[in-house]
Scaffold this motif. Structure first.
Motif: not given
Length: 92
Positions: A3-4, A38, A41-42, A87, A90
């Motif tokens: 994801a990052a 990503l 994960a959000l 960001r 995360l």
């Protein structure tokens, strides 16, 4: 891709577009839409906002100049805010 890393790639494409380094809105949009790690994960709202911004950015690309409804500069600025908030999300 994590994801990052996906978020970093989106941020890099935004930077390239803002600085006029030959990046295309289509490439940014395709990369962002394909960032499944990503988006997973959000929180769901992040995906909704991202897709809304991408839709408006793609629409703005249809015009040869800045449209009063869809300013590419403003949309890219809003996408950068989205990246910054994603960001932070995360990291928490």
């Amino acid at each position: 891709m994590s994801a990052a890393l996906q978020l970093d790639a989106i941020g890099a494409r935004i930077d390239a577009l803002r600085s006029g380094r030959g990046e295309s809105i289509t490439a940014l949009s395709n990369e962002a839409r394909a960032s499944s790690e990503l988006l997973a994960a959000l929180p769901p709202r992040y995906g909704e906002v991202l897709l809304n911004l991408l839709d408006r950015l793609e629409s703005s690309a249809l015009f040869s100049e800045e449209s009063c409804s869809f300013s590419q500069k403003d949309l890219l600025d809003n996408l950068q805010v989205w990246v910054d908030k994603a960001r932070a999300q995360l990291a928490s």
